[in-house]
Each structure stands twice: as C-alpha cells, then as structure tokens.
Design a protein around this motif. Structure first.
Motif, PDB file in Angstrom:
ATOM      1  N   ARG A 132       0.829  -1.208   0.000  1.00 17.29           N
ATOM      2  CA  ARG A 132       0.000   0.000   0.000  1.00 17.29           C
ATOM      3  C   ARG A 132       0.863   1.257   0.000  1.00 17.29           C
ATOM      4  N   TYR A 133       2.071   1.156   0.558  1.00 17.62           N
ATOM      5  CA  TYR A 133       2.976   2.308   0.545  1.00 17.62           C
ATOM      6  C   TYR A 133       3.458   2.588  -0.876  1.00 17.62           C
ATOM      7  N   TYR A 134       3.880   1.546  -1.591  1.00 22.45           N
ATOM      8  CA  TYR A 134       4.442   1.743  -2.929  1.00 22.45           C
ATOM      9  C   TYR A 134       3.359   1.902  -3.997  1.00 22.45           C
ATOM     10  N   ASP A 135       2.227   1.227  -3.820  1.00 19.84           N
ATOM     11  CA  ASP A 135       1.094   1.420  -4.739  1.00 19.84           C
ATOM     12  C   ASP A 135       0.017   2.176  -3.964  1.00 19.84           C
ATOM     13  N   ALA A 136       0.377   3.385  -3.566  1.00 17.44           N
ATOM     14  CA  ALA A 136      -0.481   4.162  -2.666  1.00 17.44           C
ATOM     15  C   ALA A 136      -1.771   4.584  -3.362  1.00 17.44           C
ATOM     16  N   PRO A 137      -2.843   4.765  -2.586  1.00 16.25           N
ATOM     17  CA  PRO A 137      -4.078   5.299  -3.182  1.00 16.25           C
ATOM     18  C   PRO A 137      -3.817   6.660  -3.820  1.00 16.25           C
ATOM     19  N   THR A 138      -4.490   6.905  -4.891  1.00 19.91           N
ATOM     20  CA  THR A 138      -4.328   8.171  -5.588  1.00 19.91           C
ATOM     21  C   THR A 138      -4.688   9.337  -4.685  1.00 19.91           C
ATOM     22  N   GLN A 139      -3.999  10.450  -4.866  1.00 14.60           N
ATOM     23  CA  GLN A 139      -4.373  11.659  -4.133  1.00 14.60           C
ATOM     24  C   GLN A 139      -5.767  12.116  -4.534  1.00 14.60           C
ATOM     25  N   GLY A 140      -6.179  11.747  -5.746  1.00 11.88           N
ATOM     26  CA  GLY A 140      -7.543  12.059  -6.170  1.00 11.88           C
ATOM     27  C   GLY A 140      -7.694  13.376  -6.884  1.00 11.88           C
ATOM     28  N   LYS A 141      -6.582  13.985  -7.328  1.00 12.20           N
ATOM     29  CA  LYS A 141      -6.720  15.264  -8.033  1.00 12.20           C
ATOM     30  C   LYS A 141      -7.554  15.116  -9.296  1.00 12.20           C
ATOM     31  N   ARG A 142      -7.400  13.982  -9.981  1.00 13.55           N
ATOM     32  CA  ARG A 142      -8.160  13.815 -11.226  1.00 13.55           C
ATOM     33  C   ARG A 142      -9.646  13.588 -10.955  1.00 13.55           C
ATOM     34  N   PHE A 173     -17.309  10.168  -6.111  1.00 12.57           N
ATOM     35  CA  PHE A 173     -16.762   9.468  -4.958  1.00 12.57           C
ATOM     36  C   PHE A 173     -16.876   7.952  -5.121  1.00 12.57           C
ATOM     37  N   GLY A 174     -17.818   7.502  -5.941  1.00 11.27           N
ATOM     38  CA  GLY A 174     -17.902   6.062  -6.213  1.00 11.27           C
ATOM     39  C   GLY A 174     -16.676   5.563  -6.951  1.00 11.27           C
ATOM     40  N   PHE A 175     -16.295   6.273  -8.020  1.00  9.07           N
ATOM     41  CA  PHE A 175     -15.062   5.907  -8.736  1.00  9.07           C
ATOM     42  C   PHE A 175     -13.841   6.041  -7.826  1.00  9.07           C
ATOM     43  N   TRP A 176     -13.822   7.096  -7.047  1.00  8.64           N
ATOM     44  CA  TRP A 176     -12.712   7.342  -6.126  1.00  8.64           C
ATOM     45  C   TRP A 176     -12.596   6.199  -5.121  1.00  8.64           C
ATOM     46  N   TRP A 177     -13.710   5.818  -4.548  1.00  8.82           N
ATOM     47  CA  TRP A 177     -13.715   4.761  -3.539  1.00  8.82           C
ATOM     48  C   TRP A 177     -13.295   3.424  -4.146  1.00  8.82           C
ATOM     49  N   ARG A 178     -13.725   3.155  -5.375  1.00  5.06           N
ATOM     50  CA  ARG A 178     -13.322   1.919  -6.038  1.00  5.06           C
ATOM     51  C   ARG A 178     -11.808   1.866  -6.228  1.00  5.06           C
ATOM     52  N   GLU A 179     -11.207   3.019  -6.560  1.00  6.79           N
ATOM     53  CA  GLU A 179      -9.760   3.043  -6.744  1.00  6.79           C
ATOM     54  C   GLU A 179      -9.050   2.828  -5.416  1.00  6.79           C
ATOM     55  N   LEU A 180      -9.617   3.380  -4.341  1.00  5.91           N
ATOM     56  CA  LEU A 180      -8.982   3.224  -3.034  1.00  5.91           C
ATOM     57  C   LEU A 180      -9.018   1.780  -2.556  1.00  5.91           C
ATOM     58  N   LYS A 181     -10.058   1.043  -2.897  1.00  4.32           N
ATOM     59  CA  LYS A 181     -10.245  -0.311  -2.399  1.00  4.32           C
ATOM     60  C   LYS A 181      -9.749  -1.393  -3.360  1.00  4.32           C
ATOM     61  N   ARG A 182      -9.166  -0.998  -4.469  1.00  6.43           N
ATOM     62  CA  ARG A 182      -8.703  -1.998  -5.437  1.00  6.43           C
ATOM     63  C   ARG A 182      -7.534  -2.801  -4.879  1.00  6.43           C
ATOM     64  N   GLU A 183      -7.259  -3.934  -5.477  1.00  6.29           N
ATOM     65  CA  GLU A 183      -6.127  -4.772  -5.088  1.00  6.29           C
ATOM     66  C   GLU A 183      -4.830  -4.055  -5.428  1.00  6.29           C
ATOM     67  N   ARG A 184      -3.900  -3.958  -4.457  1.00  3.38           N
ATOM     68  CA  ARG A 184      -2.638  -3.266  -4.690  1.00  3.38           C
ATOM     69  C   ARG A 184      -1.678  -4.146  -5.481  1.00  3.38           C
ATOM     70  N   GLU A 185      -0.733  -3.520  -6.176  1.00  6.07           N
ATOM     71  CA  GLU A 185       0.265  -4.244  -6.958  1.00  6.07           C
ATOM     72  C   GLU A 185       1.178  -5.049  -6.034  1.00  6.07           C
ATOM     73  N   THR A 186       1.776  -6.108  -6.590  1.00  8.55           N
ATOM     74  CA  THR A 186       2.720  -6.939  -5.829  1.00  8.55           C
ATOM     75  C   THR A 186       4.141  -6.437  -6.058  1.00  8.55           C
ATOM     76  N   TYR A 187       4.971  -6.565  -5.029  1.00  9.37           N
ATOM     77  CA  TYR A 187       6.365  -6.106  -5.088  1.00  9.37           C
ATOM     78  C   TYR A 187       7.262  -7.165  -4.465  1.00  9.37           C
TER      79      TYR A 187
END
Length: 705
Positions: free
Chosen positions: A182-192, A229-243
C-alpha cells in the motif's frame, strides 16, 4: 471579465516575446559555434576510444575512430523554453557557443554544472558535444547506465551472491507485506477526481443561482458526488500491486540529503568510479553508517530502501510513527467543502445579497397613501404600510398548462382599496348547471322499505343481497337523458362504448334480445308522459362507466371555470390610477384551502357539484379576509422602470430575524470560501512536492576519477 481578458493578452504577449528571444539566443549560439568549427585548426588531441563509443551510444550517431576535441574555458549558461509547464527545449552554451549534452543531465539533482570552467568538447561535423564538464563525464555516465542495468538484474533475480563491481551482496528475497504494497502502490491523491468535481459544483452553483430547482440540485450536486466518490472509492479499495523485496549486505559510501532528494550512494569498485543510488525517507539519513558492513532491504521495482539494519523500516514508520499519511483524505475533505459551499451559495446567496442591501438601507419607508410609493427607489428598503390591500395573482405550474394551486396567492399585487372576491358569483351558474346535470343523469337509491322486502325474500330463499347503497334504480327517463346527452357529445373517445352500454340497458328494460339502431332512435325520442315511467334495479358496479363519465364531466367543467376565474385575476389591474405597480412574493400560499375546494388528495380528486359549492363558499370567505387585510411589513427586492412608471417587487418573508441570520450565514460562507481556497492551495503545493520527489526509478551518478 475585462480584467481577465487583459491579463490573458499580457501573458500571450510575454510568451511571444520569450519565444522569439529564445530563438534569437539559439541562432546566435549556433553561429558562434560554427565560427569556432570553421576557424579552429585540428590539433593533436583526439577523443579516446571509450569517449567515441560513449558519444555514439548517447547521441545515436556513427563516428570515425579519430574525433578531434577542444577545451573551452568560460561561462556556462542553461536556458529552457517551456510550454504549459513542461520543458519544450533546452539550450546550453559555453563561452556563447551552443553545445550538446544528454537531456537527463538537467533532470538530475546530482550533477552540478559550474558557472564557468574548463569543458572537454568533441567536434563532430558542425556540432560540439560535451565529453566532460565540472563533475560530469559522458564516459562515466554511460558506464553508470550499464552498472544500473546489471544492478537491477541482480537485485530482481534475487540470486544469492555478490553483485559484480559493487560492494554489495544479495542475501535473499521476499514478497512485500500488505502495508509495504500500500505504501508503494499508494491510493491516488484524487486530483483527477477532485478538481473536475469541484469545477462541476462551482459551475452548478453559478447556473442554478437564484433558482428553485430541486431536480437540478439533485442531478448536479448529488449525482456528481455519488458518481465521483464512487469511482474514487473503487480506486482506493482496489487490489494493490505486488512487489519483491531483496535483502542486501554491503557498504554505503555516501549519504545525500537535499531539498529535492534523499538517497544513499554505493560506489563502483572498478576504475570507472560510477555509483548507484537508493532513495530512502529523509529522517533515516542521520542514522546511516558509512563504509561499514550493514544489512538493508530494497524494493526491486522502485529501488528504494524498505529497511536499514534494525534501526528503521517502512512498516514500523507506518504503524508506530504514522509517517505515511493517506494523501487522498485532504482532497476528499476539500471536495466535500467545495460542494457544501457551492450548495450553500445556490440556496442562500440570493437571500444573503438582499440582506447586504438591507444593511445599506437601514431606514424604513412609511406608506400611508399610494403616492408614497414614489419614494421607494432602492433594493433592500424596508416598507411599512398602513393603508394597503392585496389582490391575489394566479401563477402557472411548472408545466405551464395549469394553475399552480398549491402556491396560489404566494404572489400578489398591492392595491389601495379593498378588493371584492367574486368567486361564488362567478362560479354559481356553472355549479347550478352541473347540479342539474347530476340530477338528470343519476340513478337514485331505492326506498329503504323496498330494500327491506328484497332482503327478506332473499333470506327466505337462502341468498344474500348487496348493500342498500349499491343498488340503483335505473329508470327509463334516466336512460333517455343519458342518450340525449351522449348524442350531444359524439366527439368523446368512449362514445361507441357508452352507446353500447345504454342500448344494452334499454334492451333489458324492454325485455328484447337485440337492440340496434331502431332502439337508439326510440331511446332518444321516448315520451314518458304518454308511455309511463318504468324502472329496473341494477348493481352500481354494472353502471360504473356511466358513474365515472358523469363525475369526470362535473370535475372538468368546474375546474375549467375555476381556472378561468383565476386567470382573470392576473388580467385585472386595480392599482388605482397610479403608474406604479407593486407585486409581492414569498407569501404563505393557501394550500389547505384549495385542497378543500379541489377535493381531498389534491387537484385530481373529485366532488359532487354541491360538495364543490360548500367548499368554494368557505374558500371565498378566507380569501376575502386575506385580500382585505392590510400589509404591515415588506422588503424591496427590485425596482424596475416601466413605461411612464415603475415596477416594485416586495418580499414579505424577509423578517428582521431572517435578516440577521442571513448576514451571519454570509459571513460564515465567505470565511468558508477563504479557508477552502487556502486549503486547496496547500493541497496543490503538497501534491506538487510529492509529485516532484520520484521514488519509482533507480538513480545513478558518476564522477571524474
């Protein structure tokens, strides 16, 4: 608007001047370089084979084995031409001559170009290429690229063993934890998400300003909020990338900590003296041990430190110290604040503006006679009336095809004398006509004594009988009246259906099987004075269509006449002989009164003619009392010039308590706007700093040995 256009024109002119100035400097630098190339005689100094290969690889050119070089000593100037915030072209000059260098040099915080000094330049055709200058070396740069690739491959493979030419050893590899992912694939700041939503809210507030459109608020504010906020929330809850995390052991040779970047450097052990760097959080730098064997972990994909010895780790920072904040929370809060302010602006700003006008006009204008209205000239003036009456006006509904009865009398005009209410006088002839219509086309109940006998006979036979009120006495005269009325209304869509029902009832009354055209003529011309009066009993359920037709006819004609009366109110001008027209808004409507007149449940309910008469009489009394009562207090909302006079609009809902309330709300709204602007600017600056610091690439640097 004119100010913004002027600013835009100035910016365009400045941009044009900057562009032509840059192009002029570029042509002059190219000319100076060409003079040197034309006049300078080739000496005995040539580029080394390693430098030739580095030039070919970096600039994608093909060179002979012998490339002459020169040394230039003078000022170094770097000029950039930018478009929409991005660098479009960079011009580097030494002693006023244009030279060519890799673009990546200007993006690196490690390389420092000296203000002046000795530069080693290669002469290739009509261009000068920089081989070395200050702490920059093209050969070392190319070597570092190869070193980077080898280091990335070694760390990515996770194979135990020493990394070639670096004092580092791979100890093992593991998958990143959920916190690290979650640190490296952090949730978007949401500016877009946030910025478009803010713009929609602000635009909606501007377009809906002063309008009472709940549907517009729901769509523009509610739908935008839910979808965004629905699109925003979906992005926040998506599966994070693997590292992948690789564990390393080795010596750190240098720590760099400046305003832009924080990283550790490990030098190459070969003679080329290249180096690789790994970024790390700034607060770790004070605990880094140089030239000592240490163990640390690196994220393969980003080449950043995950942990250092037992002193620091990202997971510990996030869990204990809270070093990793969620960047989207601020933008969510900012977006919500802008939405709330925009909605507040849409709903309350018109009242707040009127309150400001009232603040400017503290005096009250006393109206004792109609000519005193000439002294009303400003919006926001308070009006006190001692001799004024009202005349209600009817407004059309939102669809424009009917009177808006629930808001009847919410708008009215002020008149100098009492206004007679002619409601009953106007509608009584219609009600009399409808009452006669109901009597002629009704099917009365049978006498109760007759119903009792029928009930007794049914009981003796072991049968049940329907309720008394559901039995209709279908007289021949009633069928005749129905036929005559229907023949006068042949345009009705249900004409054929109703005619068939009447013929069926007439055939049953005459006790014949088939009744066609001759029966209809007989029914239309029947004379019951000579033929006698006959009747038969029928269930009212069998006569349902006739009952509905009679009821709809009564309702339609009554309401049409009531609408004509209401429309006539707007055309009557009872403003004495004055050229001043006074109108009032936001009065309490007579919703309950018209609900009673039009029937329980609203406009589309129904009553009998006598029921309408009773309700209408009560409504006339209330309406007369309202129109003939004086108007004590109001606030001027607009004063407009008319032909030979003026139109004054008053608001009777703006009390002194509301005035102070709206002033307070305006102050809070302005404070909220200022705080929101400051908050969004702070978010933009913070986002800019976060975007500037890149943690997603492996950096390298080299120095002249």
């Amino acid at each position: 608007m004119d100010f913004f256009i002027l600013v835009k024109i100035i910016l365009i002119l400045v941009s044009i001047v900057a562009y032509f100035s840059f192009q002029g400097d570029k042509r002059e630098a190219e000319s100076n370089a060409q003079k040197l190339l034309d006049n300078d005689e080739e000496g005995e100094i040539f580029a080394t084979e390693e430098e030739v290969r580095a030039l070919e690889k970096t600039h994608d050119i093909t060179l002979p084995d012998s490339v002459p070089i020169i040394h230039a000593n003078g000022p170094v100037v770097v000029t950039t031409l930018t478009t929409t915030g991005a660098t479009a072209e960079t011009l580097v000059t030494i002693c006023g001559m244009k030279v060519h260098m890799p673009c990546s040099i200007f993006l690196s915080a490690e390389t420092v170009l000296p203000p002046d000094g000795v530069a080693r330049l290669a002469k290739v055709d009509d261009k000068l290429y920089v081989l070395a200058m200050g702490d920059y070396s093209l050969v070392s740069d190319v070597h570092s690229d190869a070193l980077n690739d080898a280091t990335v491959d070694a760390i990515g493979a996770g194979k135990r063993g020493k990394i070639e030419t670096l004092p580092l050893e791979v100890l093992g590899q593991r998958d990143a934890s959920d916190i690290e992912r979650r640190y490296y694939d952090a949730p978007t700041q949401g500016k877009r998400y946030a910025i478009p939503m803010m713009l929609v809210f602000i635009a909606s507030a501007y377009l809906l300003y002063g309008k009472d459109e709940a549907a517009g608020w729901l769509v523009s504010f509610g739908l935008t909020f839910i979808v965004g906020f629905g699109f925003w929330w979906r992005e926040l809850k998506r599966e994070r990338e693997t590292y992948k995390i690789t564990r390393l052991q080795g010596r750190v040779n240098e720590v760099v900590n400046n305003a832009l970047e924080q990283y550790i450097r490990v030098y190459d052990e070969s003679e080329a003296k290249g180096s690789v760097t790994f970024q790390l959080p700034g607060h770790w730098t004070k605990d880094i041990h140089l030239d000592t064997e240490v163990i640390f972990e690196v994220c393969n994909e980003t080449q950043t430190l995950v942990s250092y010895r037992h002193t620091h780790s990202l997971e510990r920072d996030i869990k204990v110290d809270g070093q990793k904040n969620e960047p989207y929370l601020g933008w969510m809060a900012g977006t919500t604040a802008v939405m709330a302010l925009s909605l507040f602006f849409t709903l309350y700003m018109p009242h707040a503006v009127l309150s400001v006008d009232m603040l400017k006009n503290q005096q009250t204008v006393n109206i004792e006679q109609f000519s005193d209205w000439d002294g009303v000239v400003d919006r926001g003036q308070r009006i006190s009336l001692s001799n004024a009456h009202r005349q209600c006006r009817a407004e059309m509904s939102a669809g424009g095809d009917d009177i808006d009865w629930p808001n009847f009398c919410s708008t009215y005009v002020v008149v100098s004398s009492s206004v007679p209410v002619d409601l009953m006088e106007t509608l009584t002839p219609t009600l009399d006509e409808l009452s006669t219509f109901e009597d002629q086309l009704s099917f009365p109940e049978i006498p109760f004594s007759q119903y009792s006998m029928l009930k007794l006979y049914a009981s003796l036979a072991g049968n049940d009988i329907i309720a008394h009120e559901n039995i209709a006495d279908v007289r021949h005269s009633s069928l005749h009246a129905w036929a005559v009325w229907l023949e006068k209304n042949t345009e009705r869509s249900d004409y054929d259906q109703t005619k068939a029902l009447l013929l069926s009832l007439w055939a049953e009354a005459k006790e014949i099987d088939v009744c066609e055209a001759q029966c209809w003529s007989e029914l239309l011309t029947a004379n019951f004075d000579t033929e006698g009066q006959y009747s038969m009993l029928k269930s009212r359920y069998e006569l349902g269509n006739l009952r509905d037709i009679r009821r709809d006819h009564v309702n339609k004609h009554f309401r049409d006449e009531l609408n004509r009366w209401a429309e006539g109110l707007s055309s009557n001008e009872l403003q004495s002989n004055s050229n001043t027209k006074i109108s009032v808004t936001n009065a309490e409507p007579f919703t309950d009164i018209w609900d009673e007149v039009l029937g329980y449940g609203g406009f589309y309910s129904s009553r009998s003619a006598e029921g309408y008469r009773t309700a209408l009489s009560d409504a006339e009394s209330v309406l007369a009392e309202f129109q003939n009562s004086t108007l004590d207090y109001a606030v001027v909302t607009s004063v407009e010039a008319l032909d030979g006079g003026k139109s004054i609009m008053l608001d009777v809902s703006m009390t002194e308590a509301r005035f102070y309330s709206y002033i307070a709300q305006l102050g809070l709204m302005l404070l909220g706007v200022v705080l929101s602007i400051v908050f969004v600017v702070m978010l933009m600056k913070q986002s800019g700093r976060q975007d500037h610091v890149s943690r997603g690439s492996l950096q390298s640097s080299s120095s002249l040995g």
